[in-house]
Scaffold this motif. Structure first.
Motif, PDB file in Angstrom:
ATOM      1  N   SER A 509       0.777  -1.252  -0.092  1.00 54.66           N
ATOM      2  CA  SER A 509       0.017   0.215   0.042  1.00 54.66           C
ATOM      3  C   SER A 509       0.957   1.260  -0.067  1.00 54.66           C
ATOM      4  CB  SER A 509      -0.817   0.150   1.059  1.00 54.66           C
ATOM      5  OG  SER A 509      -1.571   1.299   1.287  1.00 54.66           O
ATOM      6  N   GLN A 510       0.141   2.284  -0.526  1.00 51.52           N
ATOM      7  CA  GLN A 510       1.088   3.767  -0.361  1.00 51.52           C
ATOM      8  C   GLN A 510       1.033   4.372   0.824  1.00 51.52           C
ATOM      9  OE1 GLN A 510       3.050   5.153  -3.133  1.00 51.52           O
ATOM     10  NE2 GLN A 510       2.580   3.111  -3.797  1.00 51.52           N
ATOM     11  N   GLU A 511      -0.172   3.691   1.691  1.00 50.94           N
ATOM     12  CA  GLU A 511      -0.361   4.441   3.006  1.00 50.94           C
ATOM     13  C   GLU A 511       0.661   3.556   3.969  1.00 50.94           C
ATOM     14  OE1 GLU A 511      -2.272   7.042   3.485  1.00 50.94           O
ATOM     15  OE2 GLU A 511      -2.890   6.815   1.273  1.00 50.94           O
ATOM     16  N   LEU A 512       0.717   4.201   5.236  1.00 46.08           N
ATOM     17  CA  LEU A 512       1.603   3.548   6.255  1.00 46.08           C
ATOM     18  C   LEU A 512       0.831   2.102   6.393  1.00 46.08           C
ATOM     19  CD1 LEU A 512       2.937   6.191   8.557  1.00 46.08           C
ATOM     20  CD2 LEU A 512       4.235   4.472   6.993  1.00 46.08           C
ATOM     21  N   PHE A 513      -0.406   2.293   6.657  1.00 41.84           N
ATOM     22  CA  PHE A 513      -1.526   1.083   6.948  1.00 41.84           C
ATOM     23  C   PHE A 513      -2.951   1.250   6.559  1.00 41.84           C
ATOM     24  CE2 PHE A 513      -4.122  -1.119  10.111  1.00 41.84           C
ATOM     25  CZ  PHE A 513      -4.085  -2.567   9.848  1.00 41.84           C
ATOM     26  N   GLU A 514      -3.453   0.332   5.958  1.00 34.09           N
ATOM     27  CA  GLU A 514      -4.888   0.192   5.472  1.00 34.09           C
ATOM     28  C   GLU A 514      -5.656  -0.812   5.918  1.00 34.09           C
ATOM     29  OE1 GLU A 514      -6.000   1.803   1.419  1.00 34.09           O
ATOM     30  OE2 GLU A 514      -3.925   1.274   1.015  1.00 34.09           O
ATOM     31  N   PHE A 515      -6.788  -0.755   6.459  1.00 32.17           N
ATOM     32  CA  PHE A 515      -7.529  -1.801   6.892  1.00 32.17           C
ATOM     33  C   PHE A 515      -9.013  -1.552   6.298  1.00 32.17           C
ATOM     34  CE2 PHE A 515     -10.726  -3.839   9.522  1.00 32.17           C
ATOM     35  CZ  PHE A 515     -10.393  -5.172   9.615  1.00 32.17           C
ATOM     36  N   THR A 516      -9.254  -2.712   5.494  1.00 30.20           N
ATOM     37  CA  THR A 516     -10.661  -2.801   4.862  1.00 30.20           C
ATOM     38  C   THR A 516     -11.231  -4.135   5.022  1.00 30.20           C
ATOM     39  OG1 THR A 516      -9.710  -3.471   2.799  1.00 30.20           O
ATOM     40  CG2 THR A 516      -9.807  -1.311   3.075  1.00 30.20           C
ATOM     41  N   GLU A 517     -12.563  -4.144   4.923  1.00 34.39           N
ATOM     42  CA  GLU A 517     -13.418  -5.409   5.377  1.00 34.39           C
ATOM     43  C   GLU A 517     -14.400  -5.795   3.876  1.00 34.39           C
ATOM     44  OE1 GLU A 517     -16.738  -5.560   5.917  1.00 34.39           O
ATOM     45  OE2 GLU A 517     -16.959  -3.398   5.992  1.00 34.39           O
ATOM     46  N   GLU A 518     -14.194  -6.841   3.481  1.00 38.67           N
ATOM     47  CA  GLU A 518     -15.560  -7.319   2.549  1.00 38.67           C
ATOM     48  C   GLU A 518     -16.162  -8.380   2.884  1.00 38.67           C
ATOM     49  OE1 GLU A 518     -12.740  -8.005  -1.017  1.00 38.67           O
ATOM     50  OE2 GLU A 518     -12.182  -5.845  -1.100  1.00 38.67           O
ATOM     51  N   VAL A 519     -16.626  -8.333   4.135  1.00 37.67           N
ATOM     52  CA  VAL A 519     -17.311  -9.662   4.815  1.00 37.67           C
ATOM     53  C   VAL A 519     -18.867  -9.473   4.264  1.00 37.67           C
ATOM     54  CG1 VAL A 519     -18.106 -10.755   7.027  1.00 37.67           C
ATOM     55  CG2 VAL A 519     -15.777  -9.820   6.790  1.00 37.67           C
ATOM     56  N   PHE A 520     -19.446 -10.869   3.585  1.00 37.89           N
ATOM     57  CA  PHE A 520     -20.571 -10.682   3.309  1.00 37.89           C
ATOM     58  C   PHE A 520     -21.258 -11.701   4.089  1.00 37.89           C
ATOM     59  CE2 PHE A 520     -18.357  -8.957  -0.300  1.00 37.89           C
ATOM     60  CZ  PHE A 520     -19.270  -7.846  -0.573  1.00 37.89           C
ATOM     61  N   GLY A 521     -22.679 -11.818   4.412  1.00 35.33           N
ATOM     62  CA  GLY A 521     -23.289 -12.831   5.098  1.00 35.33           C
ATOM     63  C   GLY A 521     -23.142 -13.058   6.541  1.00 35.33           C
ATOM     64  N   GLY A 522     -22.342 -12.216   7.039  1.00 38.51           N
ATOM     65  CA  GLY A 522     -22.273 -12.407   8.377  1.00 38.51           C
ATOM     66  C   GLY A 522     -21.416 -13.312   9.018  1.00 38.51           C
ATOM     67  N   SER A 523     -20.375 -13.773   8.065  1.00 39.12           N
ATOM     68  CA  SER A 523     -19.222 -14.953   8.423  1.00 39.12           C
ATOM     69  C   SER A 523     -18.725 -14.475   9.776  1.00 39.12           C
ATOM     70  CB  SER A 523     -18.544 -15.264   7.420  1.00 39.12           C
ATOM     71  OG  SER A 523     -17.766 -14.208   6.892  1.00 39.12           O
ATOM     72  N   VAL A 551       5.592  -1.345   7.669  1.00 40.09           N
ATOM     73  CA  VAL A 551       4.764  -0.261   6.976  1.00 40.09           C
ATOM     74  C   VAL A 551       4.438  -0.429   5.477  1.00 40.09           C
ATOM     75  CG1 VAL A 551       6.471   1.678   8.361  1.00 40.09           C
ATOM     76  CG2 VAL A 551       7.082   0.450   5.807  1.00 40.09           C
ATOM     77  N   ASN A 552       3.464   0.470   4.979  1.00 43.57           N
ATOM     78  CA  ASN A 552       3.056   0.331   3.523  1.00 43.57           C
ATOM     79  C   ASN A 552       2.332  -1.112   3.270  1.00 43.57           C
ATOM     80  OD1 ASN A 552       6.041   1.941   3.268  1.00 43.57           O
ATOM     81  ND2 ASN A 552       3.998   2.948   2.891  1.00 43.57           N
ATOM     82  N   ILE A 553       1.287  -1.536   4.270  1.00 40.25           N
ATOM     83  CA  ILE A 553       0.651  -2.704   4.019  1.00 40.25           C
ATOM     84  C   ILE A 553      -0.728  -2.612   4.131  1.00 40.25           C
ATOM     85  CG2 ILE A 553       0.846  -3.125   6.558  1.00 40.25           C
ATOM     86  CD1 ILE A 553       1.506  -6.041   5.672  1.00 40.25           C
ATOM     87  N   LYS A 554      -1.610  -3.268   3.250  1.00 38.38           N
ATOM     88  CA  LYS A 554      -3.144  -3.301   3.208  1.00 38.38           C
ATOM     89  C   LYS A 554      -3.659  -4.697   3.771  1.00 38.38           C
ATOM     90  CE  LYS A 554      -6.976  -2.193   0.510  1.00 38.38           C
ATOM     91  NZ  LYS A 554      -7.731  -1.867  -1.058  1.00 38.38           N
ATOM     92  N   ALA A 555      -4.579  -4.567   4.720  1.00 37.51           N
ATOM     93  CA  ALA A 555      -5.052  -5.722   5.180  1.00 37.51           C
ATOM     94  C   ALA A 555      -6.496  -5.760   4.846  1.00 37.51           C
ATOM     95  CB  ALA A 555      -4.774  -6.074   6.524  1.00 37.51           C
ATOM     96  N   THR A 556      -6.971  -6.924   4.312  1.00 39.25           N
ATOM     97  CA  THR A 556      -8.311  -6.991   4.026  1.00 39.25           C
ATOM     98  C   THR A 556      -9.107  -8.155   4.600  1.00 39.25           C
ATOM     99  OG1 THR A 556      -8.009  -5.771   1.797  1.00 39.25           O
ATOM    100  CG2 THR A 556      -9.958  -6.896   2.129  1.00 39.25           C
TER     101      THR A 556
END
Length: 687
Positions: A509-523, A551-556
């Protein structure tokens, strides 16, 4: 010491290469003017201006000291400065407090690097100066050659006001060019002798050179000069003073601090030609931060600047100051206008080395000292509370050499912080810091002599023994690839269990740290998302390669599972940390190192050496810029790991003629071979 008015004061900073004899010259002038009854010697450790323990032990000046003398109803404040380059901050402070400089040159060595540096700086700030050519009694001294070299190097503005009778071992006296008189010396005493017949024409030629310089300062004098009329002594004095203040003339006087020859002519030149602080043409080193201006006059509101702080474990804190306007008395209510706080003086006095000479007042243009100021630091302005003013602080060079240190005894952990703070109060070019990341205590300054001096002072003055340890680099870790991993934490041992399960992707990632979520169905229930993010954030402090921050990592977070009873925030936090470790290892982890932008200013002759050396340091040359003074600026980038001792190496490569600055630019990947060694070393330290 009697009271002197502003017009009868002369402030003179002694500058020059280390070992040129500044301290010895002060001793000779003290003895000559009757301030002492014997001359101290650097070798014996009993000089007035070098009184600190480390100065006596090393035989060099390491700090500014003020030594006032009285001569012909004038007070001359001699400000002795260190010649060693590490103490440039001391020199800058002394020159700010002076209306002129006395550039001492060792006649046996000629023009040295310290001579060049002192000349260049005084030239840059247009400070009037006198050259004192010292050690004329030594073997193999050639007066004419040294003068010729000075004029070739610095221009014809260098005008000898004296020439020598004899040279080296046959040196016996001087010829005063302006007064056209010859003197032979027996120690401090002199007797007038006839000018040797074969020297009369030489003296006439030099006199005419000086007369021409004098004539150029005034139209009437120029007319007189072309008509062949002689100047009166007063006209000569006025003309030389004007030329000196305008920077078109730098008087040169030969002599010897050892034998005393020429000291009387030097003193006469100082009181006759050097500007008093209230001379409207004089250089004022302290400039107002606002549009308000103050005259150097005793009738103005009081203002002054602390240009040097002395911190002694036994005597306490002493603040050396120069009164810019008005006057200060024992009853003056001090106001620190820089900090906008009141101050209370413990005492008011003049300093002569470490000797305190009590006084009732210090007037505009004079230099004094306060004791026990609690809030005031070097560079602060003190003024009248009713009419405050703030003077600009000097721009001092930033530290470019750092040592990591630790106390030898755990019992000294508390003492070391206080000791370093006090040393920093004395020398604003010195810094100390506890690095939050590496946990190391670092000290920084201009060179190894300065920093070793700090280590010696910690032991000698504050009773704290320290040792140098390897300086750690603030490396970073990141990933080049992508990974898709599962982190599962399951614990059941009777009673309530723990269950957390996450499926995550990791990518650069270009950012120091990114966190996103793509959870569907309530797992993974939404209320556990913050726990997953916290688990990742907490893991960023220690990477998988060598334990450096990531640094510079994205976690999804895109999938997972939970247990209606056993799932909780802690379980998902642990699951996320397990996923992080797996994800890092699977996504091509790499080591990053800090890259510094370096600007090196050197004379043209050293360009090849500088560029070749920078390449050896894995550096990249970005460009070159010619400077107004003929030097070159080399702009480069290089890894911080290769620049730890660049200050020492650059000084060696350029005979101390080069200087540099550096600042952090960015992080870059470490070459694999070097990274392998760093990782191996880090793992060994962590075991």
């Amino acid at each position: 010491m009697k009271a002197y008015s502003t017009k009868d004061i002369r402030n003179l900073a002694l500058v020059g290469h280390s070992g040129c004899g500044k301290t010895s010259l002060i001793e000779a002038l003290l003895f000559k003017t009757g301030a002492t009854n014997r001359k101290g010697r650097v070798e014996d450790g009993n000089t007035v201006s070098d009184y600190r323990r480390e100065e006596i032990a090393k035989g060099i000046s390491t700090a500014t000291s003020v030594v006032p003398i009285e001569y012909k109803d004038k007070k001359i404040n001699l400000i002795d400065t260190p010649g060693y380059f590490d103490y440039v901050g001391e020199v800058f402070g002394a020159l700010r407090a002076s209306e002129a400089a006395l550039l001492v040159v060792d006649a046996t060595s000629g023009i040295e690097v310290g001579t060049e540096k002192a000349w260049d700086y005084t030239e840059r700030i247009s400070l009037p100066r006198i050259i004192f050519l010292n050690k004329m009694e030594k073997e193999n001294v050639e007066f004419n050659k040294v003068v010729s070299d000075l004029r070739i190097k610095f221009g014809k503005k260098v005008i000898p006001l004296t020439v020598t009778l004899g040279e080296g071992e046959t040196f016996s006296g001087l010829i005063d060019v302006i007064n056209r008189k010859a003197y032979e010396y027996n120690g401090m005493e002199r007797k007038e002798v006839p000018i040797p017949a074969e020297r009369v024409e030489e003296i006439e030629v030099i006199f005419n050179e000086v007369a021409e310089v004098v004539a150029e300062t005034d139209e009437e004098l120029m007319e007189k000069f072309f008509e062949g009329e002689d100047f009166t002594h007063e006209e000569f004095m006025r003309g030389v003073s004007t030329a000196l203040l305008e920077g078109t003339a730098v008087p040169l006087i030969a002599g010897s601090a050892e034998t005393g020859a020429g000291l009387d002519i030097l003193l006469d030149t100082i009181v006759e030609y050097m500007p008093s602080p209230d001379d409207e043409r004089a250089n004022i080193g302290f400039r107002s931060a606002s549009e308000e201006k103050r005259k150097v006059n005793v009738d103005e509101p009081f203002s002054g600047v602390v240009f040097k702080t002395i911190v002694d474990p036994f005597v306490g804190k002493i603040s050396m100051f120069k009164v810019v306007s008005g006057k200060v008395t024992r009853d003056t209510e001090l106001f620190n206008s820089t900090k906008e706080e009141g101050e209370k003086m413990g005492g008011l006095f003049y300093l002569r080395g470490k000797q305190q000479i009590e006084t009732q007042e210090v007037v505009a243009g004079d230099i004094g000292a306060f004791s026990k100021l609690m809030k005031t630091e070097t560079g602060d302005t003190l003024s009248d509370r009713a009419k405050p003013i703030v003077y600009k602080k000097a721009k001092l060079p930033r530290p470019n050499l750092y040592f990591a240190i630790e106390p030898k005894s755990k019992n000294d952990e508390d003492k070391i912080g206080t000791a370093l703070f006090r040393i920093g109060e004395e020398d604003p070019t010195f810094v100390s810091d506890r690095n939050a990341e590496t946990k190391q205590l670092t000290i920084g300054g201009q060179g190894n002599v300065q920093l070793q001096g700090v280590i010696d002072r910690l032991k000698d003055e504050f009773g704290v023994e320290v040792q140098r340890i390897p300086l750690r680099i603030a490396y970073r870790e990141t990933i080049k690839g992508k990974s898709d991993v599962q982190g599962k934490h399951k614990k059941q041992s009777g009673g309530a269990g723990q269950y957390g399960d996450v499926h995550m992707r990791f990518e650069p990632s270009q950012e120091l740290f990114e966190f996103t979520e793509e959870v569907f169905g309530g797992s993974v229930p939404r209320n556990f998302f913050p726990a997953v993010e916290k688990g990742i954030r907490d893991s960023l402090d220690k990477g998988a390669l060598a334990g450096y921050p990531v640094v510079n990592i994205k976690a999804t977070l895109y999938d997972g599972s939970y247990h209606a009873v056993d799932s909780n925030e802690m379980a998902f936090k642990i699951a996320a940390s397990l996923a992080f470790k797996k994800g890092m290892e699977a996504a091509q982890p790499i080591l990053l190192e800090p890259i510094m932008r370096v600007e090196v200013i050197v004379p043209e002759d050293y360009m090849g050496d500088i560029m070749g050396d920078m390449n050896k340091r894995r550096g990249r040359i970005l460009g070159m810029e010619p400077q107004e003074d003929g030097t070159q600026k080399v702009i480069a980038e290089a890894p911080h790991a290769e620049l730890f001792e660049y200050a020492i190496d650059l000084r060696s490569m350029t005979q101390a003629r080069g200087n540099f600055s550096m600042e952090f630019e960015r992080y870059e990947e470490v070459p694999q071979m070097i990274a392998d060694k760093i990782i191996e070393q880090a793992k060994a330290e962590n075991e």
